[in-house]
Structures are given as C-alpha cells and as structure tokens.
Design an enzyme around this catalytic site. Sequence first.
Site, short mmCIF file in Angstrom:
data_model
loop_
_atom_site.label_atom_id
_atom_site.label_comp_id
_atom_site.label_asym_id
_atom_site.label_seq_id
_atom_site.Cartn_x
_atom_site.Cartn_y
_atom_site.Cartn_z
N HIS A 463 0.81 -1.22 0.00
CA HIS A 463 0.00 0.00 0.00
C HIS A 463 0.84 1.27 0.00
O HIS A 463 0.31 2.37 -0.11
CB HIS A 463 -0.93 0.01 1.21
CG HIS A 463 -2.27 0.62 0.92
ND1 HIS A 463 -2.48 1.47 -0.14
CD2 HIS A 463 -3.47 0.51 1.56
CE1 HIS A 463 -3.74 1.85 -0.15
NE2 HIS A 463 -4.37 1.29 0.86
N ASP A 467 -2.30 1.75 -4.88
CA ASP A 467 -3.59 2.07 -4.26
C ASP A 467 -4.62 1.02 -4.66
O ASP A 467 -4.41 0.22 -5.57
CB ASP A 467 -4.06 3.47 -4.67
CG ASP A 467 -4.10 3.66 -6.17
OD1 ASP A 467 -4.72 2.82 -6.87
OD2 ASP A 467 -3.49 4.61 -6.68
#
Length: 493
Positions: A463, A467
């Site tokens: 992350h 995204d």
Amino acid sequence: MAAVTAVRSSCRAAGRLVCIRRVRSCSSIHFIKSKYVCVFDKSALKFSHQQRLFRTSAVSCGQIVQFKLSDIGEGITEVTVKEWYIKEGDSVSQFDSICEVQSDKASVTITSRYDGIIRKLHYNLDEIACVGKPLVDIEIDASKGVAPEEDVVETPPMSHEEHTHQEIKGHKTLATPAVRRLAMENNIKLSEVVGTGKDNRILKEDILNYLAKQTGAILPPSPKAEIIPPLPKSETLPAAPKDKARKIPVPVSRPIVFSGKDKTEPVTGFHKAMVKTMSAALKIPHFGYCDEIDLTQLVQLREELKPLAQIRGVKLSFMPFFIKAASLGLLQYPILNASLDESCQNVTYKASHNVGVAMDTEQGLIVPNVKNVQVLSVFEIASELNRLQSLGSAGQLGTNDLTGGTFTLSNIGTIGGTYTKPVILPPEVAIGALGKIQVLPRFNGKGEVFKAQIMNVSWSADHRIIDGATMARFSNLWKSYLENPASMLLDLK
C-alpha cells in the site's frame, strides 16, 4: 653389503634393544617388516627373523589436503549437508560428486578438485557446514603438484558479482562456478560465448547452445519447431467425463512415534529462508482485494488443448493461462511489476515479467519463477512449469530458478480453500492467491440459472506505492482475459 655394515656399526654403538619401524636411508633402503626386535652384542648382529631383511624400493607417502567449501555465491555463508556421495576410503577423481548441500535458497552439488582417496568427512548429515572451512580430507599423490586452494574465510566477504567475474581478453565475463566448470570440461573459452543473462552473464544454456553449434549436435526441438494441426472432431480423443467423483482427502500416513519428551530442531534450509523472507514482509503494509472468476469458457478451452499438449509431451494445467493473463495485465499496470528500495525513495520498474509460482515440496515452501513471461507463449510457459515442478519435486532447483522473481501467483486451490490472505515476497510489491475451482449456480443475463466454473482470487499489494483502485483495475483486466480466453489473442505478441 656396505649398507649392512653401516647399520651394524651404529647398532653396536647403541648397545641396547631397538624396535625399528620402516627405517629409510638416503638410498631408499628400508625394512620390509613392521617390527624387528634385535639383540646386539660386541661380536655379532642377530635377528629373531630368518628372512632377508632388506630390499631396495621407494616409499611414497600420500599428502593430505583439506578440501574447503568454496563460496557458492548469493551471500551464502553456511549450508546444510543433505547427502554424502562418498565415504572414507573411497577413491575420487576431479569433478566427481562429493556431497549435496542445501542453503536457504537452493541445493548445490559439490564436486572434487583432486584425484585421491577420501580420508575424513568433517560433517555428518544435516550438520551445518561453513564456507571456507574444511569439508573433507583427501589423500593425493605427493609427486603431483597441488594447486593452492583459495581461502575465502580469511578475506573480507565479496559479492557474488565480484566472485564470478573474470578478465578475459580485456573484458569481464560473468559466469557462476558451475558454468565455468562446464566450459572447462568441454574446452570452451568463455570469451567466445555470448551471455544471455543479466549484464551479459553466461548461463548454462549458453554453454550448451554454443557446444551444439560447434559439434553439430541436434538439440531437442523447441515447442515452436513443430506445429501439429488440430485433430478432426471425428478423431479427437474421448473427453474426460465432466462429472467427476468427488475426491476424498487421504491423510498422509506417518508412523506414530511417542517419545515422551519434546524435541528441538534447528531451523535450516528452505524453512530458514521462509523465516527470513516473512520477517522482512512484516515491514510491508499489506492491503487485500478479492474477487471471483467464471472460468467456464477457459475450462472448455483447456479440455480441447490438453490432447495437443500431451502429444508434444507437455502437461497443460490452468496455471499457464493464469500466468500469461497476469503478464498481459502487468503491461498495462507496470507498477505491480516493480520494487521499492529500502529507503522508500525510489521505485524500480522491472522490464522482465519473472512470475513466481509457489510450490509445496517435502523440503518446504519454494517459489521458483518463470523468466520473461512477456515473450513466452502459453505452451512455452506450460513447458517451463513442467521443468520447474520436476526439479522442485526432486529438490534440484538451482539458484537461478529461485531468484529474480518480480510477481507471484500461489495456487493454493490445488490443496483446497477459496479465499486466503497471501503475503508479499520482498522485494516484490504484489501477489495473488488462487482458490479451488467449484461448480456453482449463477444467473445469466436473462435471469436463468446455469452451472458455472467459479474460482476465487485474493490479491495482496504494497500500500506504500499501490492504491486500491490500481489493484482493482488490474484484477478486472486479468479477470476479463480468463473469462473470455479468446480476447487474449488481441494482445498477444
């Protein structure tokens, strides 16, 4: 007689009992028997044995050399001895296999540098051997010169790149010790071989291809060499029944041993590598994304192609389709085929799609990878998977097969389960886990119920640089290729 007179005079001067063992003089005269007790007096020299005691011959004592475990690259400092191919007293020649060792990355066969007799094994099975320490003692012929052996322990650690390069005709040639040995055995100059590996590194395949060109040998035809037309429908092999009986899991039978006390074992081999990799993975902030795929059309397509693949000697599973579809998706979303440096300041986009495939073996979890999937056909991927699976089952995967991965798929569905939470393998940034294929009811566009082949997929991504929207779009594209296999033809190169 002059030599006997000299020995008698020295014995008279001693005036005592002497036990003589293999006495040698400058003229190579020595006693035959191992022990002779002699009685000396002032008049004569008497022996308790009646045979003649002297003969002229040379005594050759072998030289004991310690064969040390050389640096095998990749920063490996210790290995586990898994199998000895020799025992004390055996005769060995140069390049004979001595033992098989296993690091946290791969299994390696160690070969002898000398001709001689094995006098001592320094390690038992499953013991840890250190690089630069003696592995075996070999008795060699003292009349033959012994090349000095490099001691990698007394020198500062060097990288694998530094260890394997060599100056040849003004330029550096990169190759592993195993490749150099193969070239030496076939009298091939590395400077004449074109390397196809990273930074023009010479691989084993480059040596074999060069040898084939020089000798005119005919190598086995590649998958592209022979194109077999589809069989007429009237001659097609009978399809396997679709409604297969449910397979009942069979428990693995192991002898029940109750020792009455706990047992502690060291973490070695691939288990040690998993500890190291998963500990590093804890630093990555994971996020997950799941979806289901309708593989009904792909199941039908595979059933049609399986007989053709079998004729070519290749077992065709669903995995080659999954891998190729992932590679096509990575072309559109290259951030998923990247890596992030330790300082989190730079992202490296990988040119090659080296897709790793998690395998469950007796040695533990291993993840070999199929190199350069972006330029391979589905059949070529299937052929490479067959090779990796065969080597993995035999515990013979090399370091090149186990390193360099850029993206990973784990087919946990072959064992069972639907959804899972896969863990990213650093330095990669994404991984997918595939569940088992199930026959489930679904609705079509008209609201009618039909039988569908459903598979669940679970993605994990880093992350820090990926995204959720990017992961979802990639998954949708991968899903579209598998639900409509013919659409892959539009993007295949």
